[in-house]
Design a protein around this motif. Structure first.
Motif, mmCIF file in Angstrom:
data_model
loop_
_atom_site.group_PDB
_atom_site.id
_atom_site.type_symbol
_atom_site.label_atom_id
_atom_site.label_comp_id
_atom_site.label_asym_id
_atom_site.label_seq_id
_atom_site.Cartn_x
_atom_site.Cartn_y
_atom_site.Cartn_z
ATOM 1 N N LYS A 29 0.812 -1.214 0.000
ATOM 2 C CA LYS A 29 0.000 0.000 0.000
ATOM 3 C C LYS A 29 0.852 1.274 0.000
ATOM 4 C CE LYS A 29 -2.202 -1.161 3.717
ATOM 5 N NZ LYS A 29 -3.134 -1.107 4.869
ATOM 6 N N LEU A 30 2.140 1.137 0.289
ATOM 7 C CA LEU A 30 3.013 2.303 0.448
ATOM 8 C C LEU A 30 4.253 2.128 -0.425
ATOM 9 C CD1 LEU A 30 2.706 2.435 4.327
ATOM 10 C CD2 LEU A 30 1.493 3.906 2.700
ATOM 11 N N PRO A 31 4.125 2.234 -1.740
ATOM 12 C CA PRO A 31 5.225 1.916 -2.656
ATOM 13 C C PRO A 31 6.175 3.093 -2.858
ATOM 14 C CG PRO A 31 3.299 2.511 -3.911
ATOM 15 C CD PRO A 31 2.887 2.562 -2.461
ATOM 16 N N GLY A 32 7.224 2.818 -3.627
ATOM 17 C CA GLY A 32 8.085 3.880 -4.139
ATOM 18 C C GLY A 32 8.996 4.522 -3.130
ATOM 19 N N ASN A 33 9.535 3.749 -2.182
ATOM 20 C CA ASN A 33 10.472 4.299 -1.217
ATOM 21 C C ASN A 33 11.895 4.278 -1.768
ATOM 22 O OD1 ASN A 33 8.683 4.597 1.272
ATOM 23 N ND2 ASN A 33 8.321 2.468 0.694
ATOM 24 N N LEU A 34 12.696 5.254 -1.357
ATOM 25 C CA LEU A 34 14.104 5.324 -1.732
ATOM 26 C C LEU A 34 14.934 5.413 -0.470
ATOM 27 C CD1 LEU A 34 16.546 5.708 -3.603
ATOM 28 C CD2 LEU A 34 16.014 8.167 -3.642
ATOM 29 N N SER A 56 13.531 1.254 -3.928
ATOM 30 C CA SER A 56 14.912 1.324 -4.379
ATOM 31 C C SER A 56 15.841 1.558 -3.199
ATOM 32 C CB SER A 56 15.077 2.462 -5.400
ATOM 33 O OG SER A 56 16.422 2.569 -5.811
ATOM 34 N N LEU A 57 16.878 0.749 -3.114
ATOM 35 C CA LEU A 57 17.926 0.936 -2.125
ATOM 36 C C LEU A 57 19.234 1.125 -2.870
ATOM 37 C CD1 LEU A 57 15.950 -1.645 -0.978
ATOM 38 C CD2 LEU A 57 17.172 -0.930 1.085
ATOM 39 N N ARG A 82 14.577 -2.935 -6.253
ATOM 40 C CA ARG A 82 15.970 -2.981 -6.710
ATOM 41 C C ARG A 82 16.925 -2.488 -5.635
ATOM 42 N NH1 ARG A 82 16.243 -3.184 -12.402
ATOM 43 N NH2 ARG A 82 14.193 -3.134 -13.393
ATOM 44 N N CYS A 83 18.143 -3.000 -5.690
ATOM 45 C CA CYS A 83 19.208 -2.540 -4.805
ATOM 46 C C CYS A 83 20.505 -2.496 -5.600
ATOM 47 C CB CYS A 83 19.353 -3.479 -3.605
ATOM 48 S SG CYS A 83 20.596 -2.956 -2.402
ATOM 49 N N ARG A 84 21.229 -1.371 -5.528
ATOM 50 C CA ARG A 84 22.482 -1.270 -6.271
ATOM 51 C C ARG A 84 23.541 -0.556 -5.420
ATOM 52 N NH1 ARG A 84 19.610 3.172 -8.134
ATOM 53 N NH2 ARG A 84 20.816 5.086 -8.526
ATOM 54 N N ASN A 85 24.781 -0.727 -5.824
ATOM 55 C CA ASN A 85 25.921 -0.048 -5.196
ATOM 56 C C ASN A 85 26.021 -0.366 -3.706
ATOM 57 O OD1 ASN A 85 25.989 1.141 -7.729
ATOM 58 N ND2 ASN A 85 25.351 3.161 -7.029
ATOM 59 N N SER A 86 25.610 -1.555 -3.314
ATOM 60 C CA SER A 86 25.517 -1.882 -1.892
ATOM 61 C C SER A 86 26.483 -3.002 -1.520
ATOM 62 C CB SER A 86 24.079 -2.247 -1.530
ATOM 63 O OG SER A 86 23.234 -1.116 -1.699
ATOM 64 N N ILE A 87 26.672 -3.179 -0.206
ATOM 65 C CA ILE A 87 27.588 -4.187 0.326
ATOM 66 C C ILE A 87 26.827 -5.022 1.347
ATOM 67 C CG2 ILE A 87 29.739 -4.608 1.559
ATOM 68 C CD1 ILE A 87 30.733 -1.886 0.519
ATOM 69 N N VAL A 88 26.880 -6.345 1.179
ATOM 70 C CA VAL A 88 26.179 -7.275 2.062
ATOM 71 C C VAL A 88 27.213 -8.214 2.679
ATOM 72 C CG1 VAL A 88 24.402 -9.055 2.230
ATOM 73 C CG2 VAL A 88 24.131 -7.164 0.583
ATOM 74 N N VAL A 89 27.342 -8.162 4.009
ATOM 75 C CA VAL A 89 28.340 -8.997 4.692
ATOM 76 C C VAL A 89 27.736 -9.664 5.922
ATOM 77 C CG1 VAL A 89 30.309 -7.596 3.921
ATOM 78 C CG2 VAL A 89 29.188 -7.048 6.088
#
Length: 204
Positions: A29-34, A56-57, A82-89
């Motif tokens: 119901k609450l789309p389009g977050n950045l 988008s993250l 989508r998620c870009r330019n991120s680091i997952v550890v």
């Protein structure tokens, strides 16, 4: 999160002892977050998507998750996340927990996956390498750089003996002009990519 929200900063999860609670919850119901230039630390699930759409993250760090990086508890598949330019550890759990359907996902691109229980997901520009944080134990997620890294505690630029593989490894279509020179013309991955505290690029 409210629809259409833009946010940045550091978020600490409640941990496994507090029950199956995510650091961030996104709903249909609450789309389009950045969410940009965020750090997510020690959650049960980092992100929970309730049939969420078009979130988008970018330039985030996800450090530690007990159960899963992503959780999808609903029957309707989300769209355009989508998620870009991120680091997952250091995710000790699954890449994704699917409660109702079998193929919900987030598209990760130009992101680094290291030291997780799961394999790196497919996506353009993704890598699997030690990001060489300045001091992960102290929650300092600046990237090491032989050319220059911002030391917030000392309020000055310092040089390291190595340069993170996440420097100049972000999406080449993103604007790197806010990063200090030399910046290689390409944004860094991680929470400080695309900002004035981005680690400097090696000179060639």
């Amino acid at each position: 999160i409210l629809g259409g929200t833009s946010a940045s900063g550091s978020f600490t999860g409640l941990g496994a002892a507090s029950g199956p609670r995510p650091t961030v919850c996104m709903q249909q119901k609450l789309p389009g977050n950045l969410l940009a230039n965020c750090v997510f630390v020690d959650s049960n699930q980092c992100i929970e998507l309730w049939s969420a759409d078009n979130n988008s993250l970018t330039n985030c760090v996800f450090d530690g998750a007990e159960t899963a990086l992503l959780r999808f508890p609903m029957e309707r598949k989300g769209q355009g996340n989508r998620c870009r330019n991120s680091i997952v550890v250091n995710v000790r759990g699954l890449y994704r927990q699917l409660d109702k359907i079998a193929d919900d996902d987030v598209l990760f691109t130009y992101s680094d996956f290291f030291g997780n229980r799961f394999d790196m997901p497919a996506g353009e520009g993704n890598i699997s390498a030690d990001p060489l944080f300045a001091n992960r134990a102290a929650k300092d997620y600046h990237l090491k750089s032989a050319e220059g890294r911002w030391d917030a505690a000392a309020s000055k630029w310092v040089r390291d003996d190595a340069t993170s593989p996440c420097v100049d490894a972000g999406d080449p279509a993103d604007d790197a002009s806010a990063e200090p020179e030399p910046n290689g013309g390409q944004v860094n991955m991680g929470a400080y990519g695309g900002t004035s505290e981005a680690s400097k690029s090696p000179t060639r």
